[in-house]
Motif scaffolding. Structure first.
Motif, PDB file in Angstrom:
ATOM      1  N   ALA A   7     -21.771   9.547  24.685  1.00 28.34           N
ATOM      2  CA  ALA A   7     -21.549  10.279  26.041  1.00 28.34           C
ATOM      3  C   ALA A   7     -20.955   9.688  27.215  1.00 28.34           C
ATOM      4  O   ALA A   7     -20.257  10.161  27.820  1.00 28.34           O
ATOM      5  CB  ALA A   7     -22.950  10.827  26.352  1.00 28.34           C
ATOM      6  N   LEU A   8     -21.274   8.296  27.495  1.00 26.09           N
ATOM      7  CA  LEU A   8     -20.756   7.628  28.299  1.00 26.09           C
ATOM      8  C   LEU A   8     -19.232   7.486  28.404  1.00 26.09           C
ATOM      9  O   LEU A   8     -18.401   7.527  29.238  1.00 26.09           O
ATOM     10  CB  LEU A   8     -21.335   6.092  28.399  1.00 26.09           C
ATOM     11  CG  LEU A   8     -20.814   5.211  29.606  1.00 26.09           C
ATOM     12  CD1 LEU A   8     -21.173   5.850  30.982  1.00 26.09           C
ATOM     13  CD2 LEU A   8     -21.560   3.871  29.457  1.00 26.09           C
ATOM     14  N   THR A   9     -18.672   6.843  26.991  1.00 22.75           N
ATOM     15  CA  THR A   9     -17.396   6.992  26.522  1.00 22.75           C
ATOM     16  C   THR A   9     -16.640   8.173  26.880  1.00 22.75           C
ATOM     17  O   THR A   9     -15.592   8.361  27.648  1.00 22.75           O
ATOM     18  CB  THR A   9     -17.156   6.425  25.091  1.00 22.75           C
ATOM     19  OG1 THR A   9     -17.585   5.327  24.707  1.00 22.75           O
ATOM     20  CG2 THR A   9     -15.508   6.301  24.675  1.00 22.75           C
ATOM     21  N   LEU A  10     -17.208   9.255  26.555  1.00 18.22           N
ATOM     22  CA  LEU A  10     -16.491  10.590  26.701  1.00 18.22           C
ATOM     23  C   LEU A  10     -16.409  11.033  28.441  1.00 18.22           C
ATOM     24  O   LEU A  10     -15.375  11.330  28.590  1.00 18.22           O
ATOM     25  CB  LEU A  10     -17.445  11.700  26.146  1.00 18.22           C
ATOM     26  CG  LEU A  10     -16.728  13.062  26.215  1.00 18.22           C
ATOM     27  CD1 LEU A  10     -15.478  13.252  25.438  1.00 18.22           C
ATOM     28  CD2 LEU A  10     -17.867  14.050  25.569  1.00 18.22           C
ATOM     29  N   THR A  15     -12.935  11.204  33.258  1.00 13.32           N
ATOM     30  CA  THR A  15     -12.723  10.675  34.476  1.00 13.32           C
ATOM     31  C   THR A  15     -11.358  10.310  34.686  1.00 13.32           C
ATOM     32  O   THR A  15     -10.486  10.770  35.591  1.00 13.32           O
ATOM     33  CB  THR A  15     -13.541   9.862  34.807  1.00 13.32           C
ATOM     34  OG1 THR A  15     -14.981  10.336  34.780  1.00 13.32           O
ATOM     35  CG2 THR A  15     -13.480   9.242  36.422  1.00 13.32           C
ATOM     36  N   PHE A  16     -11.037   9.555  33.507  1.00 12.27           N
ATOM     37  CA  PHE A  16      -9.528   9.063  33.448  1.00 12.27           C
ATOM     38  C   PHE A  16      -8.426  10.043  33.335  1.00 12.27           C
ATOM     39  O   PHE A  16      -7.444  10.219  34.154  1.00 12.27           O
ATOM     40  CB  PHE A  16      -9.275   8.130  32.355  1.00 12.27           C
ATOM     41  CG  PHE A  16      -7.920   7.452  32.182  1.00 12.27           C
ATOM     42  CD1 PHE A  16      -6.967   7.912  31.011  1.00 12.27           C
ATOM     43  CD2 PHE A  16      -7.471   6.473  33.085  1.00 12.27           C
ATOM     44  CE1 PHE A  16      -5.958   7.522  31.084  1.00 12.27           C
ATOM     45  CE2 PHE A  16      -6.163   6.138  32.913  1.00 12.27           C
ATOM     46  CZ  PHE A  16      -5.454   6.585  31.911  1.00 12.27           C
ATOM     47  N   LEU A  17      -8.798  11.236  32.495  1.00 10.92           N
ATOM     48  CA  LEU A  17      -7.709  12.081  32.331  1.00 10.92           C
ATOM     49  C   LEU A  17      -7.575  13.095  33.783  1.00 10.92           C
ATOM     50  O   LEU A  17      -6.501  13.414  34.062  1.00 10.92           O
ATOM     51  CB  LEU A  17      -8.064  13.209  31.342  1.00 10.92           C
ATOM     52  CG  LEU A  17      -7.941  12.385  29.871  1.00 10.92           C
ATOM     53  CD1 LEU A  17      -8.524  13.518  28.771  1.00 10.92           C
ATOM     54  CD2 LEU A  17      -6.593  12.350  29.531  1.00 10.92           C
ATOM     55  N   LEU A  18      -8.883  13.299  34.348  1.00  9.27           N
ATOM     56  CA  LEU A  18      -8.835  14.176  35.700  1.00  9.27           C
ATOM     57  C   LEU A  18      -7.999  13.348  36.714  1.00  9.27           C
ATOM     58  O   LEU A  18      -7.029  13.851  37.491  1.00  9.27           O
ATOM     59  CB  LEU A  18     -10.183  14.341  36.153  1.00  9.27           C
ATOM     60  CG  LEU A  18     -10.947  15.477  35.626  1.00  9.27           C
ATOM     61  CD1 LEU A  18     -12.432  15.604  35.924  1.00  9.27           C
ATOM     62  CD2 LEU A  18     -10.166  16.782  35.716  1.00  9.27           C
ATOM     63  N   PHE A  19      -8.136  12.001  36.642  1.00 10.97           N
ATOM     64  CA  PHE A  19      -7.502  11.050  37.622  1.00 10.97           C
ATOM     65  C   PHE A  19      -5.957  11.195  37.451  1.00 10.97           C
ATOM     66  O   PHE A  19      -5.123  11.332  38.418  1.00 10.97           O
ATOM     67  CB  PHE A  19      -7.903   9.576  37.549  1.00 10.97           C
ATOM     68  CG  PHE A  19      -7.324   8.768  38.521  1.00 10.97           C
ATOM     69  CD1 PHE A  19      -6.378   8.024  37.863  1.00 10.97           C
ATOM     70  CD2 PHE A  19      -7.416   8.688  39.821  1.00 10.97           C
ATOM     71  CE1 PHE A  19      -5.604   7.002  38.719  1.00 10.97           C
ATOM     72  CE2 PHE A  19      -6.851   7.720  40.596  1.00 10.97           C
ATOM     73  CZ  PHE A  19      -5.982   7.018  40.305  1.00 10.97           C
TER      74      PHE A  19
END
Length: 115
Positions: A7-10, A15-19
């Motif tokens: 869950a943390l990795t996902l 977050t990276f993709l949204l950024f």
């Protein structure tokens, strides 16, 4: 325990993709950068590249304006400009500004090609 790591990795990936999407939407599709010798157009997207645009005709006419054989000078300068994407400022000298491409190009007689 394994579920929490997943869950943390996902969450980090999302977050990276949204950024990345936020950055992409805030940047125009092309950016123009200018310096005193060359205009560059940075193209973003699937065909990313740095294209150098130099107005060879105008710069070579300035470079060859005081040459004893202006037509020969213009022909050589145009060839050098297209290959090296640079023309030194002034009517004589300053060849090192354009780098090795401009300074190392020679004729068949092993003389410097670029004026």
């Amino acid at each position: 325990m394994e579920r929490k790591k997943m869950a943390l990795t996902l969450l980090l990936v999302m977050t990276f993709l949204l950024f990345c999407m936020a950055q992409a939407s805030s940047v125009d599709s092309s950016v123009h950068i200018q310096d005193q010798f060359t205009n560059f157009e940075l193209v973003k997207g699937p065909n990313r590249r740095l294209l150098a645009f130099v107005d060879c005709g105008r710069r070579c006419s300035v470079r060859c304006s005081m040459h004893s054989r202006p037509k020969v000078c213009m022909r050589a300068c145009g060839t050098c400009c297209i290959r090296c994407k640079c023309v030194p400022p002034g009517t004589y000298g300053n060849r090192e500004i354009c780098g090795r491409c401009y300074t190392d190009m020679t004729t068949h007689g092993n003389k410097p090609k670029c004026p």
